[in-house]
Design an enzyme around this catalytic site. Sequence first.
Site, PDB file in Angstrom:
ATOM      1  N   LYS A   5       0.827  -1.202   0.000  1.00  0.00           N
ATOM      2  CA  LYS A   5       0.000   0.000   0.000  1.00  0.00           C
ATOM      3  C   LYS A   5       0.862   1.253   0.000  1.00  0.00           C
ATOM      4  O   LYS A   5       0.633   2.187  -0.785  1.00  0.00           O
ATOM      5  CB  LYS A   5      -0.914  -0.011   1.234  1.00  0.00           C
ATOM      6  CG  LYS A   5      -1.878   1.146   1.268  1.00  0.00           C
ATOM      7  CD  LYS A   5      -2.797   1.054   2.483  1.00  0.00           C
ATOM      8  CE  LYS A   5      -3.781  -0.087   2.309  1.00  0.00           C
ATOM      9  NZ  LYS A   5      -4.473  -0.412   3.569  1.00  0.00           N
ATOM     10  N   ARG A  75      -2.519   2.654   9.045  1.00  0.00           N
ATOM     11  CA  ARG A  75      -2.854   1.370   8.432  1.00  0.00           C
ATOM     12  C   ARG A  75      -1.601   0.507   8.245  1.00  0.00           C
ATOM     13  O   ARG A  75      -0.519   1.026   7.994  1.00  0.00           O
ATOM     14  CB  ARG A  75      -3.439   1.573   7.027  1.00  0.00           C
ATOM     15  CG  ARG A  75      -4.762   2.271   6.965  1.00  0.00           C
ATOM     16  CD  ARG A  75      -5.104   2.505   5.499  1.00  0.00           C
ATOM     17  NE  ARG A  75      -6.008   3.629   5.323  1.00  0.00           N
ATOM     18  CZ  ARG A  75      -7.303   3.495   5.024  1.00  0.00           C
ATOM     19  NH1 ARG A  75      -7.822   2.303   4.877  1.00  0.00           N
ATOM     20  NH2 ARG A  75      -8.054   4.564   4.883  1.00  0.00           N
ATOM     21  N   GLY A  84      -7.071  -7.837   5.316  1.00  0.00           N
ATOM     22  CA  GLY A  84      -7.907  -8.012   6.505  1.00  0.00           C
ATOM     23  C   GLY A  84      -7.219  -8.684   7.667  1.00  0.00           C
ATOM     24  O   GLY A  84      -7.817  -8.895   8.720  1.00  0.00           O
ATOM     25  N   MET A  86      -4.415  -7.677   9.320  1.00  0.00           N
ATOM     26  CA  MET A  86      -3.801  -6.819  10.346  1.00  0.00           C
ATOM     27  C   MET A  86      -4.687  -5.627  10.652  1.00  0.00           C
ATOM     28  O   MET A  86      -5.758  -5.462  10.067  1.00  0.00           O
ATOM     29  CB  MET A  86      -2.406  -6.416   9.893  1.00  0.00           C
ATOM     30  CG  MET A  86      -1.448  -7.596  10.070  1.00  0.00           C
ATOM     31  SD  MET A  86       0.199  -7.190   9.511  1.00  0.00           S
ATOM     32  CE  MET A  86      -0.104  -6.823   7.828  1.00  0.00           C
ATOM     33  N   ARG A 319      -4.472  -0.531  -7.310  1.00  0.00           N
ATOM     34  CA  ARG A 319      -3.743  -1.795  -7.463  1.00  0.00           C
ATOM     35  C   ARG A 319      -4.227  -2.479  -8.735  1.00  0.00           C
ATOM     36  O   ARG A 319      -5.300  -2.150  -9.254  1.00  0.00           O
ATOM     37  CB  ARG A 319      -3.964  -2.704  -6.247  1.00  0.00           C
ATOM     38  CG  ARG A 319      -5.409  -2.995  -5.971  1.00  0.00           C
ATOM     39  CD  ARG A 319      -5.587  -3.697  -4.632  1.00  0.00           C
ATOM     40  NE  ARG A 319      -7.018  -3.733  -4.292  1.00  0.00           N
ATOM     41  CZ  ARG A 319      -7.491  -4.077  -3.116  1.00  0.00           C
ATOM     42  NH1 ARG A 319      -6.671  -4.374  -2.133  1.00  0.00           N
ATOM     43  NH2 ARG A 319      -8.793  -4.096  -2.879  1.00  0.00           N
ATOM     44  N   HIS A 435      -9.467 -43.047 -10.939  1.00  0.00           N
ATOM     45  CA  HIS A 435      -9.742 -43.492 -12.306  1.00  0.00           C
ATOM     46  C   HIS A 435     -10.753 -42.574 -12.987  1.00  0.00           C
ATOM     47  O   HIS A 435     -10.550 -42.100 -14.107  1.00  0.00           O
ATOM     48  CB  HIS A 435     -10.261 -44.934 -12.269  1.00  0.00           C
ATOM     49  CG  HIS A 435     -10.621 -45.469 -13.611  1.00  0.00           C
ATOM     50  ND1 HIS A 435     -11.904 -45.451 -14.100  1.00  0.00           N
ATOM     51  CD2 HIS A 435      -9.845 -45.995 -14.592  1.00  0.00           C
ATOM     52  CE1 HIS A 435     -11.908 -45.957 -15.320  1.00  0.00           C
ATOM     53  NE2 HIS A 435     -10.673 -46.312 -15.640  1.00  0.00           N
ATOM     54  N   SER A 770       9.462 -40.866 -23.820  1.00  0.00           N
ATOM     55  CA  SER A 770       8.313 -40.107 -23.343  1.00  0.00           C
ATOM     56  C   SER A 770       8.230 -40.340 -21.842  1.00  0.00           C
ATOM     57  O   SER A 770       8.094 -41.477 -21.390  1.00  0.00           O
ATOM     58  CB  SER A 770       7.053 -40.604 -24.040  1.00  0.00           C
ATOM     59  OG  SER A 770       5.941 -39.892 -23.569  1.00  0.00           O
ATOM     60  N   CYS A 838       4.309 -37.197 -21.039  1.00  0.00           N
ATOM     61  CA  CYS A 838       2.913 -37.506 -21.352  1.00  0.00           C
ATOM     62  C   CYS A 838       2.112 -37.845 -20.113  1.00  0.00           C
ATOM     63  O   CYS A 838       1.038 -38.405 -20.201  1.00  0.00           O
ATOM     64  CB  CYS A 838       2.831 -38.640 -22.368  1.00  0.00           C
ATOM     65  SG  CYS A 838       3.476 -40.192 -21.759  1.00  0.00           S
ATOM     66  N   TYR A 858       8.682 -31.805 -26.328  1.00  0.00           N
ATOM     67  CA  TYR A 858       7.239 -31.544 -26.293  1.00  0.00           C
ATOM     68  C   TYR A 858       6.626 -31.956 -24.966  1.00  0.00           C
ATOM     69  O   TYR A 858       7.227 -32.716 -24.197  1.00  0.00           O
ATOM     70  CB  TYR A 858       6.525 -32.269 -27.450  1.00  0.00           C
ATOM     71  CG  TYR A 858       6.525 -33.777 -27.342  1.00  0.00           C
ATOM     72  CD1 TYR A 858       5.561 -34.452 -26.597  1.00  0.00           C
ATOM     73  CD2 TYR A 858       7.493 -34.540 -27.981  1.00  0.00           C
ATOM     74  CE1 TYR A 858       5.562 -35.819 -26.491  1.00  0.00           C
ATOM     75  CE2 TYR A 858       7.510 -35.912 -27.883  1.00  0.00           C
ATOM     76  CZ  TYR A 858       6.538 -36.553 -27.135  1.00  0.00           C
ATOM     77  OH  TYR A 858       6.541 -37.917 -27.022  1.00  0.00           O
TER      78      TYR A 858
END
Lengths: 899, 899
Positions: A5, A75, A84, A86, A319, A435, A770, A838, A858
Amino acid sequence: MLGGKGASLAEMTRAGLPVPPGFVITTRACHAFREHGGALLPDMVDEIAQEIRKLERVTGKGFGAADNPLLVSVRSGAPISMPGMMDTVLNLGLNDSTVVGLAKKTANARFAYDSYRRFIQMFGDVVLGIPHYKFEQILTDVKQQENVAVDQHLTEDALQRIVASYLDLVEQETERPFPQDPIEQLHHAIGAVFGSWDNPRAVVYRQIHNIPDTLGTAVNVQSMVFGNMGEDSGTGVAFTRNPSTGERGVFGEYLTNAQGEDVVAGIRTPKPIAEMARDLPEIYEQFLGVCRQLEEHYRDVQDIEFTVEQGTLYMLQTRSAKRTAQAAVKIAVDLVNEGLITRETALLRVDPDQLVQLLHPAIDERAATTTLATGLPASPGAAWGRVVFDADDAAQWVKNGEQVLLVRTETTPEDIHGIQAAAGILTSRGGMTSHAAVVARGMGKPCVCGCDALTIDPSNRACVIGHQVVKEGDIVSIDGATGRVFLGAVPVREPELSEEFKTLLQWADESRTLNVRANADNPEDASRARAFGAEGIGLCRTEHMFMSADRVPVVQSMILAGSTAEREQALERLLPMQQGDFYGILKAMDGLPVTIRLLDPPLHEFLPSLEELIARRATLLAYLDNPTASDSDADDARVQRLNAELAELAEVETLLAKVRALHELNPMLGHRGCRLGLTFPEIYEMQARAIFQATAQLLQEGLHPMPEVMIPLVGHVEELRRMRALVERVARQVATEQGIELHCPIGTMIEVPRAALTANEIATEAEFFSFGTNDLTQTTFGYSRDDAEGKFLQTYLHEKVLLENPFAVLDVDGVGALVAIAAEKGRHVRPNLKLGICGEHGGEKHSIAFCHDNQLNYVSCSPFRVPIARLAAAHAAIQQTRRESVSDEGAMARVVLSR
Amino acid sequence: MLGGKGASLAEMTRAGLPVPPGFVITTRACHAFREHGGALLPDMVDEIAQEIRKLERVTGKGFGAADNPLLVSVRSGAPISMPGMMDTVLNLGLNDSTVVGLAKKTANARFAYDSYRRFIQMFGDVVLGIPHYKFEQILTDVKQQENVAVDQHLTEDALQRIVASYLDLVEQETERPFPQDPIEQLHHAIGAVFGSWDNPRAVVYRQIHNIPDTLGTAVNVQSMVFGNMGEDSGTGVAFTRNPSTGERGVFGEYLTNAQGEDVVAGIRTPKPIAEMARDLPEIYEQFLGVCRQLEEHYRDVQDIEFTVEQGTLYMLQTRSAKRTAQAAVKIAVDLVNEGLITRETALLRVDPDQLVQLLHPAIDERAATTTLATGLPASPGAAWGRVVFDADDAAQWVKNGEQVLLVRTETTPEDIHGIQAAAGILTSRGGMTSHAAVVARGMGKPCVCGCDALTIDPSNRACVIGHQVVKEGDIVSIDGATGRVFLGAVPVREPELSEEFKTLLQWADESRTLNVRANADNPEDASRARAFGAEGIGLCRTEHMFMSADRVPVVQSMILAGSTAEREQALERLLPMQQGDFYGILKAMDGLPVTIRLLDPPLHEFLPSLEELIARRATLLAYLDNPTASDSDADDARVQRLNAELAELAEVETLLAKVRALHELNPMLGHRGCRLGLTFPEIYEMQARAIFQATAQLLQEGLHPMPEVMIPLVGHVEELRRMRALVERVARQVATEQGIELHCPIGTMIEVPRAALTANEIATEAEFFSFGTNDLTQTTFGYSRDDAEGKFLQTYLHEKVLLENPFAVLDVDGVGALVAIAAEKGRHVRPNLKLGICGEHGGEKHSIAFCHDNQLNYVSCSPFRVPIARLAAAHAAIQQTRRESVSDEGAMARVVLSR
C-alpha cells in the site's frame, strides 16, 4: 520496505496524482520494533514528530488543534498483501476538544461525534485490547433507548452520550483515562499495527500462503479525507476497465455524501460510476483522466478507491485489478494494441490456469440453483443428466435418447463405455487422480469425485446426496470446476472462444519453443485436440480400445486361452478392430506424429474382480450346502435349480482360478507394460500389425500417417531391444506384404527410475523417450496413486509435509532430477533423441516450465488442456529469455516482481 | 592365446616336468581359420610341418613310420574351460602300415588294432561327420558274432575285421578311402577342432556362460603315450590333497596296464593311489615329487592326470582342484602355514558362498532317501518334522513336544508364530524372496519354496507331494540347500566349525574395512549373530514383535480403535511388551549398536484378509436369506441359530468396513512406514518410549545399551524432520523422568528413489542412512517382489532378459546408481554420515563388494550369513587394494586371472 500500500501511495504521489498527504514507516522500523521488545525507539519517535510537523505544514491543519484539527489514518501495509489480517485505526487525532473543532469546521456535529465514537471504539479494540462486544453493548443499549434500528438514525445527542460511555468504559478497563494527546494516540496506534504482524490470524495466514515471518509490515500514516462533507463530497470504488468482460471504459460504483463504511454497510445503494458525470461533472472528468494516467503508469487495469472531499478528488488506493479469464485475455490483447505493453508481457498477464474457465461449459450462475453437496472438482465443465448407477445402463439409456449422469462409488476400466456415454460423472470415493477423474479429464467430460455426502443404495436403484434422496432417472447437475452438485437441470453456458483468445494463443505459439501434443485414444479426441492446436498425439493408449462392450468378451477369451494357438485365434479377431482404431486416429492426425503405446495394464483388469467371484462362490456354496430351500418347490424345480447352481459354481470356479492366478498384490508394480509383451509376444505382434496395416491403408490412400510405436514400462535396455526387434520384424513383414516402405520411430516410456538412471543404455535402442510422469512419480516416491490420495496424502498436504500434490505438480527435486538425468544421459549417446512428457503434468504450468527449462521437445496433455499448455510453454520461454538477459541479483529480483 | 590346456602343458614343460612332447596352435590361428572360411592358411600348413619334424626329433619316432610310428592326440583348448563341448581326436597317425609297426613295437597286436579302430571311429565321427551309430552297429554286430559282451573281450582277429568294416564304411559314406597320410589326417583333425568352436552345443554353452564368441579355441597336438603297454605301465587321476576334507597327502586312483578310457568304462575297479608305492615304487616316489613340485609351482592343490608308459611317468594335465567348502578352508589355511601363499591369497581362495555349507545342518547324503519333489532352495539347512498345515497347529504341536514341518501354499505375516515354532517350512507358491523365504532365512530356518509338485487339500488335512499323499502328522524332511523334499526323517549332520574356519575369519576381519552387522528381531537371533561375529544389529524390525498370538488381539484393538484416546489405551498395553522386547535385544548386544526400525508394514497386515471376510459375509447372507434350513430343527434352536448368525454378520460387517477402509490396491506403495508415523504419531511415540525406557533400565543396571532409531520409508526431508522431532521429544521426556542422559542417533532407511535423489536434504536430519535395498529394488525397477517372482521374473531370468535376479544380487547400474548418488550427496552435507545396507543384499558377495567400493560403513545381513559377509568384505578390500596397486591394463588382466 514500504509495503504494497505504501509503495503504491508513494508512486501515485510521485506521479502527481491527488493523494491525501502522509508518510510511511518502513518494514525496517517494524524489525527494530520487534527486536526491541515491541517498543518505539527514540529515533523513531523523533522522526514521527518531524513527519507530523511536515504534514501539518502541507495540510495547513494542526495535530490536536481544536480549530482545524489534523486527523490521520494508521494502516498496515505488508510487502505481500494479507487482506484483513492486520489492524487499522482511522480518525486518529480526535479528542474531547478537536471533536468540537471538527463539528464546527464541517458544520456537521453528528458526523464529528460519530467519527469520535468510531475512533474510540477502534482504538479501544485494536490498541487497548478491550473486547469489541463491550462497545457494541453500549451502542445497542442507546439504540434501544432511542428506539432506532440502525446507527445512521442516531442523533447527535445520542452519539455524544455514546462517546461519554465509551470514554468511561476505557477508563474502567484500562484504569487510565482515554489518551487525549494525539501524539500519544499515534505512538500507541503505530505500535499496535506493528504488533498485529504477530497476531494469531496473521501468523496462520502466512503459514498457509508461505509468506516469510521475517518480512514485517510497514505502517501508513495518512491524513484523513471525508466523503461525507455534503453533496460536493463522495466516495467510490472503480476499475479502469470492466474486470468481468475486459471491455474498455471505467466501471464502478460511488455514493455522494458518504464514507467508505456506508458503502460497506449497505444502507444506501451505490450508483453506477457513470452517473458521476451528472452529479459532479468536473470531478468526473478529472477522475477519468486520473484513471487513464494510472493505466498508462502501471500499464495495467487498476482497481481504485477514491474519495471526494468538498469538491477535491483524492485517490486512496490503486492496485492491479483482479479479473476473469475472459477479461484477462481481452485486456492483455487490447493493451498490446494500444501500445501499452509488449506481446510477451501480454502473454505473461494471463495465467494459463485461468483458461480452463474459457474452455468448458460452465454453470450459469445467474440461474437459481439448489446445491446438494460439494465434492472434488475433478474435471472442469458443467453437465446435467438423468442419474444412472451402472455403466451398462448409462450406455443403454443414451442409446434410447436420454442424457445421463453416471453416479458410482468409484469407477474402474470396465466402466469406460458408461463414462463415454454419460454427460458427466459423479463418484463418492476417489481423489483428483482417481480413475474417474483421470479418464474424465482425458475425455474433457465434467466430473465430481470423492463426494462424501453421496451414498449409493444399488439394490433400491437410488442414492442420497446430502439430505436428498435421488432415484434412478432423476435429473441432477454437476459443476466440475467447483465440485458442486445440484438438484435438477441447471442452465449451462457453452464456451465461446473470442478473437482475442485466438490472437493470444497465436502470440504464444510465436514465443514458445516447446511443442504441444495431446493424449487421445480415439479419432474424436484426436480431432478435438487438433482443433485446439495440438501438434501431434503424444500418448495414444491402446487399452481403452479393448474396453468397449463388444470387445471385452474377445479380450477375455484371449486372456483365458489355454494355449498360444487359442490366444492367437482371439487376437486374430481383435486385429481388424485395432486396425480400424489406428486407421481413424492416424487419419485424424494426418501429417502429424501419433505415439501409440502398446498394451500396458495387467490382464486381470479385463476380468471380473476377485472380490466379486469370491462372494459369488461363497453364496453358491451356501445354497448348495442347504438345498432344501423352499418347502413349496416342486421336486423337479428343485432339481433344476440345483443343476443350474452346480453349473454356475463350476464356471465361477474356473474363472476364479484364472483370476487368482493373475491376481497381484501390487498390480502397479506387476505383470504389465512390456513385461506382457515379453511374456505374450503375440499380443504386441497383433498390435504392431494393426498399426502398420492401418498405416499401409492410409499410404495407399495418398495420406501421410506418422505412427510412432512406444514400448511401455521399460526398465532395462534388453526389454526394449527385444520388443524393438519384434516391432521391426512385423513392420518388415507388412511392408513386404503391402509393397510399401515403412519408417516408424520406436521409443519407450520412461516411467520407472531405473529407466532414467540407465538412459544411456536405453537410448541406444530408442528414438524417443516419453516421460510417463504419473508412474514415475509413483515409483520415485513409492506412492500408490490409487491409495495415497484417499489415505495419507490428504493429511500430508493438509499438514504441509508436502506443499504440493506431486501427482498434480511435477516434483522437481525428485522426479524432476530423474527426468534431467535421463535427458542428459540419453542425449549423450543419441544427440537427436526426442524427449517428451505424457503424464498429467504435461498440462500443468509449473511442470511445463520445468520441461522447457530441461529442453524437452514436447509436452502432451489432454485435448482440453492444449491451449493452456501452449500458453504455459510461451510463459516458460519468455521467462527463460528474461532470466538470461539479466545477470546480477538485483535484476533477478526485478524479474520476479514483474511476473 | 594357448588356451587353458595348452598353457598348463607349456607351463609344466617349462618347469621341467615330464610332459609328452607336443605343440599348441594358438587361438589366433583359429581366428585366421574362421576368417578364411574354415581353411588352414599356407603359413599354418608350413609351420605344422616344421613342428611335426621337431616332434619326430624329440621323440625319436616318425610320423607315418611303420617301424616306430609317432602317434598324436589333437585336442581343443579354449581360454575359458568348456568341458566336453568341443572335439578331440586320439591316436592320430595310425594307418594300415603304422598299425602293424605299433603292434610289433608294443608286442600287443590286440592293443594296436583296438587303437586303430578307435581312431577311425573318432576321426570318422569328428572329422568326416559319419553318424556315430553306424560305427556302433558294426561293433555290435561283431560282438554278437563273437558272442562277447564287452569290447575288452574282443580278440585281435575280431578287431581286425572291425577295422576292415570301418574302412569300408568310411569309403562308402565319403566316396573316398580313409586318409592314410598322417599329415592329411592331422590337417583335417585340426580343422575339425577349430570348426567345433561353432558347433551348436558349444555355441549354446557359451551363451549360457556368457563366454564371448570371439575368443576361439587353441589346438593341442601332443604325442600319444600309452598306459596299457604292460605291467610297468598305467594311468591315474590324483589330487595333491584330499578335495573333500582338505587333508594333506596325495589322494586318487590308478590302474596298471590301462588307458584312461578303461577307467571311464568302469570295467576294472581302480586302486587307491597309495598302492602304487607297492606296484611301481620308483615311479610313485617320482610322482610324489612331481605333486609337490606342482603344488609349489601353482601354489594350490592340483587335480592331475598322468600315465606311466613302460616305466616312464608322463603328466597329461594339471589344474587347480575343485574342493568342498571344508577342504577349501583347511587348504587355504594350511598353505599359509606352509608358507606357500599369503593370508590375502588364502582369503581369496575361499568363495564366501561356499561357507553356507558349513553353517547349516545338512542332509547326510550317505543315508538312503526318497526324493518326493524338488522346490526352490529358499533357506539353507536340513530339517524333518511332522507335517502341519496351519501356523496355530504348528505352535500347538510344538508345545505338545512334537517337531513339525509347516506346509503352506504360501505364508503371511500372520503365520510368524508357526514359522518360529516349526523346524522347517515348505510352500507350494512363492519365490526365493517370498515371505516364507525371507523370514526363514532371517531365522536361519530351513525352507523350500515354490514346490510346484505340492498340492494342499486343507479340508482333508492332507497334501500330495509328487505322487505321494501325505497326511497331517506324517514325517517329511526338507533340504533347504538344494530344495529337495523327502519322505520320512532323513538323518541330518550338524555343522562343526573347524579351527581353520575360525582362523580364516580372523584373517578376514584383519583385511576388511566394512563392518558387518546382522538383521535380528529378538534376543536369540541377536545372540546368535553376535556369536557369528556381528558387530551390531543393522535392522531390528518391530513388526514381528506385534505378531505373537498374545499380542495380535491388542494390536487389532489398537487398529480398530474409534478414537485417538481408545488407540492410546491399546498402545499403553503394548508399551510394556515392546519395552521387554527392546530390553532383551539391547542387552544381548550390550556395547554394540542396535538399529531399531519403527513400525513399517501397513496396518491391514494385522487384520483378517478382505477375501476371507467377503466369503464369510456372503455365506452368512445366503443362510439368512434362506433360514428354513433344516425342517427338523426345533423352533427354539432355529431362533437361536438365527440370532447367532445375525450377531456374527454384524461383527463381520464392522470388521469388513474397517478392512475395506484400510484396503489398498498396492500396499507396497501404500500407507506404511513413516506415513503411519505421521498419521498416527501415538504409535511411534509408544515405540520410542519403549526403546528409551528399556535403555534407561539397562543403563541403571550398569550396561551400555546403544540404540539407534530408524524412521522407515522417508521420501521427503520433512517427513524425517517431524518424526525426528517426535522421537527426540520422547527421549527428553524419558531422560527427565528417569534422571538419565540419553544419546541416540536417529536416521532413516533409504528405500524409495526420491530419498536417494534428495539425500542432501535428508542428510541434514539424519545421522545415518540404511539402504533398504529390497524395497529400493522394487521401486527402482517398478517390480513388486511378491508378484514378479511368480509371474514374469522367472521368464526374464530364463530368457536372459535379466542376467541376475535383482532381489538376490544388487543391480549396480540402477539401484547401485541410487546408492552411490545418496552416499555422495549425503556425505557432502554431513561428512560423518554413517552408511549401511540392510536389504537381503547385505549377505551377498557381489553386493558386498559394491558396498565396499562405495565406502559404506557396514552391511547387515541375517545372522547365519554374518561369516559369509565377513569373508566377502575381506575379498572386496583385498581386491580393491590389488586394483589400486596396478595401474596399466596388462596388470589389470593379471589380477582378473588371479581371482
